[in-house]
Design a protein around this motif. Structure first.
Motif, PDB file in Angstrom:
ATOM      1  N   THR A   1       0.867  -1.183   0.000  1.00  0.00           N
ATOM      2  CA  THR A   1       0.000   0.000   0.000  1.00  0.00           C
ATOM      3  C   THR A   1       0.899   1.226   0.000  1.00  0.00           C
ATOM      4  O   THR A   1       1.785   1.360   0.842  1.00  0.00           O
ATOM      5  CB  THR A   1      -0.893   0.021   1.262  1.00  0.00           C
ATOM      6  N   GLU A   2       0.661   2.106  -0.968  1.00  0.00           N
ATOM      7  CA  GLU A   2       1.474   3.323  -1.082  1.00  0.00           C
ATOM      8  C   GLU A   2       0.648   4.404  -1.782  1.00  0.00           C
ATOM      9  O   GLU A   2      -0.326   4.097  -2.463  1.00  0.00           O
ATOM     10  CB  GLU A   2       2.768   3.054  -1.842  1.00  0.00           C
ATOM     11  N   PRO A   3       1.044   5.649  -1.622  1.00  0.00           N
ATOM     12  CA  PRO A   3       0.318   6.731  -2.288  1.00  0.00           C
ATOM     13  C   PRO A   3       0.330   6.534  -3.799  1.00  0.00           C
ATOM     14  O   PRO A   3       1.337   6.075  -4.361  1.00  0.00           O
ATOM     15  CB  PRO A   3       1.092   7.987  -1.890  1.00  0.00           C
ATOM     16  N   ALA A   4      -0.766   6.877  -4.450  1.00  0.00           N
ATOM     17  CA  ALA A   4      -0.875   6.736  -5.900  1.00  0.00           C
ATOM     18  C   ALA A   4       0.212   7.551  -6.592  1.00  0.00           C
ATOM     19  O   ALA A   4       0.523   8.671  -6.190  1.00  0.00           O
ATOM     20  CB  ALA A   4      -2.249   7.178  -6.380  1.00  0.00           C
ATOM     21  N   GLY A   5       0.776   6.972  -7.616  1.00  0.00           N
ATOM     22  CA  GLY A   5       1.780   7.682  -8.423  1.00  0.00           C
ATOM     23  C   GLY A   5       3.189   7.648  -7.855  1.00  0.00           C
ATOM     24  O   GLY A   5       4.107   8.135  -8.485  1.00  0.00           O
ATOM     25  N   GLU A   6       3.367   7.114  -6.667  1.00  0.00           N
ATOM     26  CA  GLU A   6       4.697   7.047  -6.087  1.00  0.00           C
ATOM     27  C   GLU A   6       5.232   5.638  -6.207  1.00  0.00           C
ATOM     28  O   GLU A   6       4.715   4.715  -5.613  1.00  0.00           O
ATOM     29  CB  GLU A   6       4.667   7.496  -4.625  1.00  0.00           C
TER      30      GLU A   6
END
Length: 124
Positions: A118-123
């Motif tokens: 799980t990670e911020p979108a686009g990163e």
């Protein structure tokens, strides 16, 4: 994890409070299989083409499949199935004339090979 998929017949579209079900389901699952609410995901799939039993249009179905990491006991999985079956009717509005079948299937994800991120979108 867990990944929950809910298949339901189209004749329940207006009667099934899907968001309410998922938000009640996640803490229940987290408690019963010792995971975090943040790890739970639920996807709903409406089916407008189906045949249940004798094919009568008065028949409806909600099938919940919970894929959880392997290693839980059969008893823990059975408790989860029973709890989900108890929760479902609380999120189905009365639908006169419909006969609703509900079912729960708890399946194992292979702990040795399952991965998630799980990670911020686009990163990336």
């Amino acid at each position: 994890m867990p990944h929950i998929t809910v298949d339901y017949t189209g004749n329940l579209a207006d009667a099934f409070d899907r968001r309410g079900f998922a938000t009640a389901l996640h803490p229940l699952v987290a408690e019963l299989i010792d995971t975090k609410v943040e790890a739970c995901t639920t996807r709903f799939r409406r089916s407008d083409e189906y045949v249940l039993a004798d094919g009568a249009p008065e028949r409806a179905l909600v099938l919940v499949r919970a894929a959880i990491l392997s290693g839980r006991t059969c008893e823990a999985k059975a408790r989860l199935s029973e709890a989900v079956l108890e929760l479902l009717p609380k999120h189905l509005a009365p639908s006169p004339g419909l006969v609703v079948q509900t079912a729960v299937d708890v399946v194992d994800l292979d702990r040795a090979s399952y991965r998630s991120r799980t990670e911020p979108a686009g990163e990336r």
